[in-house]
Design a protein around this motif. Structure first.
Motif, PDB file in Angstrom:
ATOM      1  N   THR A   1       0.833  -1.188   0.000  1.00 45.34           N
ATOM      2  CA  THR A   1       0.000   0.000   0.000  1.00 45.34           C
ATOM      3  C   THR A   1       0.873   1.245   0.000  1.00 45.34           C
ATOM      4  O   THR A   1       1.723   1.412   0.870  1.00 45.34           O
ATOM      5  CB  THR A   1      -0.928   0.009   1.231  1.00 45.34           C
ATOM      6  OG1 THR A   1      -1.720  -1.167   1.189  1.00 45.34           O
ATOM      7  CG2 THR A   1      -1.815   1.238   1.240  1.00 45.34           C
ATOM      8  N   GLY A   2       0.719   2.079  -0.998  1.00 45.87           N
ATOM      9  CA  GLY A   2       1.451   3.339  -1.065  1.00 45.87           C
ATOM     10  C   GLY A   2       2.805   3.275  -1.735  1.00 45.87           C
ATOM     11  O   GLY A   2       3.505   4.276  -1.813  1.00 45.87           O
TER      12      GLY A   2
ATOM     13  N   PRO B   1       4.752   2.326   6.090  1.00 42.81           N
ATOM     14  CA  PRO B   1       3.410   1.757   6.072  1.00 42.81           C
ATOM     15  C   PRO B   1       3.292   0.723   7.201  1.00 42.81           C
ATOM     16  O   PRO B   1       4.284   0.074   7.561  1.00 42.81           O
ATOM     17  CB  PRO B   1       3.318   1.084   4.702  1.00 42.81           C
ATOM     18  CG  PRO B   1       4.338   1.791   3.868  1.00 42.81           C
ATOM     19  CD  PRO B   1       5.441   2.161   4.817  1.00 42.81           C
TER      20      PRO B   1
END
Length: 107
Positions: free
Chosen positions: A27-28, A86
């Motif tokens: 994610t990201g 994250p």
């Protein structure tokens, strides 16, 4: 080096594979989860070339964990220490640090 099916794998080959890099999507951004260069092929800029090639494709941040002695190598490639990760990577780093002294870098 373990590779999951969503990861991007980059290799350098002569008559056989002599270096490999694994970028896992998270994610990201991406996590550079593995980098290997055969001992007989080290100091020939293979790791640098693999990282530079792989990161030309990455428009989002790339994080990695490394031994502190490798920080200068990665700094020369634009990686900086990062204090914010994250959640999934922060948890993983916490587990890894139980056995090894590692730092987190980001680019």
């Amino acid at each position: 080096m373990r590779v999951d099916r969503r990861a991007q794998v980059w290799v350098a080959q002569r008559t056989e594979i002599v270096a490999a890099l694994c970028l896992r999507p998270i994610t990201g951004g991406h996590w550079l989860s593995g980098l290997f260069v055969a001992p007989t092929q080290r100091r020939q800029r293979l790791a640098r070339q693999l990282i530079e090639q792989a990161l030309t494709q990455a428009s989002e941040p790339v994080w990695l964990f490394c031994d502190p002695e490798l920080q200068n190598f990665y700094a020369n490639l634009g990686f900086l220490p990062c204090s914010s990760l994250p959640t999934a990577l922060a948890e993983r780093l916490s587990r890894y640090r139980r056995k090894r002294n590692l730092i987190a870098l980001c680019r």
